[in-house]
Design an enzyme around this catalytic site. Structure first.
Site, PDB file in Angstrom:
ATOM      1  CG  ASN A 206      -7.424   0.673  -4.700  1.00  0.00           C
ATOM      2  OD1 ASN A 206      -7.578   1.903  -4.652  1.00  0.00           O
ATOM      3  ND2 ASN A 206      -6.994  -0.028  -3.675  1.00  0.00           N
TER       4      ASN A 206
ATOM      5  CD  GLU B 196      -6.847   0.768   0.269  1.00  0.00           C
ATOM      6  OE1 GLU B 196      -7.466   0.731  -0.807  1.00  0.00           O
ATOM      7  OE2 GLU B 196      -5.667   1.119   0.377  1.00  0.00           O
TER       8      GLU B 196
ATOM      9  CG  ASP C  41      -4.932  10.297   3.722  1.00  0.00           C
ATOM     10  OD1 ASP C  41      -4.366  11.369   3.478  1.00  0.00           O
ATOM     11  OD2 ASP C  41      -5.477   9.598   2.863  1.00  0.00           O
TER      12      ASP C  41
ATOM     13  CG  HIS D  26      -7.468   4.312  -2.216  1.00  0.00           C
ATOM     14  ND1 HIS D  26      -6.330   3.546  -2.119  1.00  0.00           N
ATOM     15  CD2 HIS D  26      -7.030   5.556  -2.543  1.00  0.00           C
ATOM     16  CE1 HIS D  26      -5.275   4.291  -2.375  1.00  0.00           C
ATOM     17  NE2 HIS D  26      -5.674   5.520  -2.635  1.00  0.00           N
TER      18      HIS D  26
HETATM   19  C1  F6R Z   1      -4.145  11.250  -0.232  1.00  0.00           C
HETATM   20  C2  F6R Z   1      -5.200  10.259  -0.331  1.00  0.00           C
HETATM   21  C3  F6R Z   1      -5.219   9.213  -1.396  1.00  0.00           C
HETATM   22  C4  F6R Z   1      -4.788   9.735  -2.758  1.00  0.00           C
HETATM   23  C5  F6R Z   1      -4.838   8.622  -3.787  1.00  0.00           C
HETATM   24  C6  F6R Z   1      -4.343   9.083  -5.131  1.00  0.00           C
HETATM   25  O1  F6R Z   1      -4.371  12.118   0.848  1.00  0.00           O
HETATM   26  O2  F6R Z   1      -6.061  10.254   0.494  1.00  0.00           O
HETATM   27  O3  F6R Z   1      -6.545   8.721  -1.518  1.00  0.00           O
HETATM   28  O4  F6R Z   1      -5.612  10.793  -3.144  1.00  0.00           O
HETATM   29  O5  F6R Z   1      -4.057   7.542  -3.365  1.00  0.00           O
HETATM   30  O6  F6R Z   1      -2.986   9.416  -5.049  1.00  0.00           O
HETATM   31  P1  F6R Z   1      -2.254  10.173  -6.221  1.00  0.00           P
HETATM   32  O7  F6R Z   1      -2.889  11.505  -6.350  1.00  0.00           O
HETATM   33  O8  F6R Z   1      -0.814  10.276  -5.771  1.00  0.00           O
HETATM   34  O9  F6R Z   1      -2.419   9.344  -7.439  1.00  0.00           O
END
Ligand code: F6R
Length: 242
Positions: free
Chosen positions: A136, A143, A67, A138
């Site tokens: 959550n 989402e 992303d 994701h």
């Molecule tokens: C990042 C991504 C997100 C993160 C998720 C957890 O490329 O796709 O899904 O993996 O938000 O973020 P952290 O690791 O910062 O808790």
């Protein structure tokens, strides 16, 4: 779904790096699907260390990232381009022409999603997709369940979780380009890293709850080679299931 218990963040990171290393050693021209955020930083650090020792070679590896924030310049230090260079790409011998991320600066969503999906098709199957997981549930910035690359409105809970990286909540981007769930599910192997108590609910629901778009990570229960490496804190709500 295989769940690997790690003691703590460091142990989780070493275990994940070991699995990615084995992949690159066994298949030097692997396609690696990569993630950003706090969860994989230790994994990248470990891979860089092993590269510096001469144990790993990324010359033939191709990467595709999950992303990028919509409207974010790659040189902005909050962009996922910047993150990936800072934590990984600039420290290993990866060929810059084999690095792929969504282009957050393309304002035309349709065009960028079609371009990135074409890139994903052209590199072939992802051999191993590294994933963090949102509080959550994701994965990527999905989402909900989705097919290909799309531009997503981030939920309040994701904006809240991401504000720690920005000077103020107002600066947190509200939208992002994300690889779709269907694309993630086509990876040959999926590797989730999760650490800390704030991931405990997402890990329990993703690994043991119903498969539902309300918890996008739950779809990984249907993947035939999904590995979750989680530390004690992230597994703290899974007691009855393990
Ligand atoms: C990042 C991504 C997100 C993160 C998720 C957890 O490329 O796709 O899904 O993996 O938000 O973020 P952290 O690791 O910062 O808790």
């Amino acid at each position: 779904m295989r769940i690997i218990r790690a003691k703590d963040y460091k142990d989780m990171s070493r275990k994940a790096a070991n699995i990615i290393s084995a992949q690159v050693i066994l298949k030097p021209d692997s396609v690696l699907g990569l993630a950003t955020g706090s969860s994989p930083i230790g994994t990248y650090e470990q891979l860089v260390k092993w590269y510096e020792k001469g144990d790993l070679d990324f010359a033939d590896v191709t990467t595709v990232n999950l992303d990028e924030y919509y409207g974010m310049k790659p040189e902005n230090d909050q962009s996922y381009h910047y993150f990936m260079h800072d934590h990984f790409f600039d420290h290993v011998n990866i060929d810059p022409s084999r690095i792929n991320l969504p282009n957050g600066m393309e304002p035309d969503e349709k065009k960028e999603c079609a371009r990135y999906d074409a890139v994903l098709r052209s590199v072939g199957d992802v051999d191993i997709q590294l994933l963090g997981i949102g509080r959550n549930g994701h994965i990527g910035f999905n989402e909900f369940f989705s097919k290909g690359t799309h531009c997503v409105d981030l939920t309040e809970s994701t904006i809240e979780a991401n504000k720690r990286f920005f000077a103020s909540e107002d600066e947190v981007p509200r939208r992002a380009y994300s690889m779709g769930i269907h694309t993630i599910m086509t990876a040959k192997k999926v590797l989730v890293v999760a650490s800390g108590e704030d991931k405990a609910w997402a890990i329990r629901e993703s690994c043991f709850g119903p498969v539902t778009p309300k918890v996008p990570g739950s779809i990984l229960q249907l993947h035939n080679d999904a590995i979750v490496i989680a530390d004690e804190a992230a597994l703290s709500l899974c007691g009855d299931f393990l």
